[in-house]
Write an enzyme that holds these catalytic residues in place. Structure first.
Site, mmCIF file in Angstrom:
data_model
loop_
_atom_site.group_PDB
_atom_site.id
_atom_site.type_symbol
_atom_site.label_atom_id
_atom_site.label_comp_id
_atom_site.label_asym_id
_atom_site.label_seq_id
_atom_site.Cartn_x
_atom_site.Cartn_y
_atom_site.Cartn_z
ATOM 1 N N ARG A 21 0.826 -1.213 0.000
ATOM 2 C CA ARG A 21 0.000 0.000 0.000
ATOM 3 C C ARG A 21 0.857 1.259 0.000
ATOM 4 O O ARG A 21 0.610 2.191 -0.777
ATOM 5 C CB ARG A 21 -0.950 0.026 1.193
ATOM 6 N N ASN A 39 -5.852 -2.752 1.942
ATOM 7 C CA ASN A 39 -5.836 -4.200 2.110
ATOM 8 C C ASN A 39 -7.271 -4.675 2.231
ATOM 9 O O ASN A 39 -8.125 -3.954 2.754
ATOM 10 C CB ASN A 39 -5.069 -4.603 3.371
#
Length: 95
Positions: A21, A39
């Site tokens: 990320r 996520n």
């Protein structure tokens, strides 16, 4: 006028616990793409990317590799309507 594009991508493989990320946010800034990344509870990473079509395509190519430590097995891409609703790129909480 430059063609604009928006997509939703679900990235599969070893993509959690490898700074995916954070590195996606860095790459999105580098590629001048707005949207978000998070996520998912199933172990995948989901991203919404929008911007100039060539920049979004370049970002999707980056997603297929990911950061060092990631092992991407598949990227499912869904074309979306470009809305221009994102003014930056953010990391969201797990969904």
């Amino acid at each position: 006028m430059t063609e604009k594009k928006a997509v939703r991508a679900v990235i599969k493989g070893k993509v959690q616990g490898v700074c995916y990320r954070m590195e996606t946010a860095r790459a999105a800034e580098e590629h001048k793409v707005n949207g978000w990344v998070r996520n998912r509870a199933d172990g995948t990473v989901e991203a919404v990317l929008e911007g100039e079509a060539k920049n979004v395509d370049n970002m999707l190519n980056w997603c297929r590799q990911g950061p060092p430590g990631a092992s991407v097995t598949d990227v499912e891409v869904e074309e979306k309507s470009y809305t221009g609703e994102y003014s930056d790129f953010t990391i969201r909480y797990t969904h």
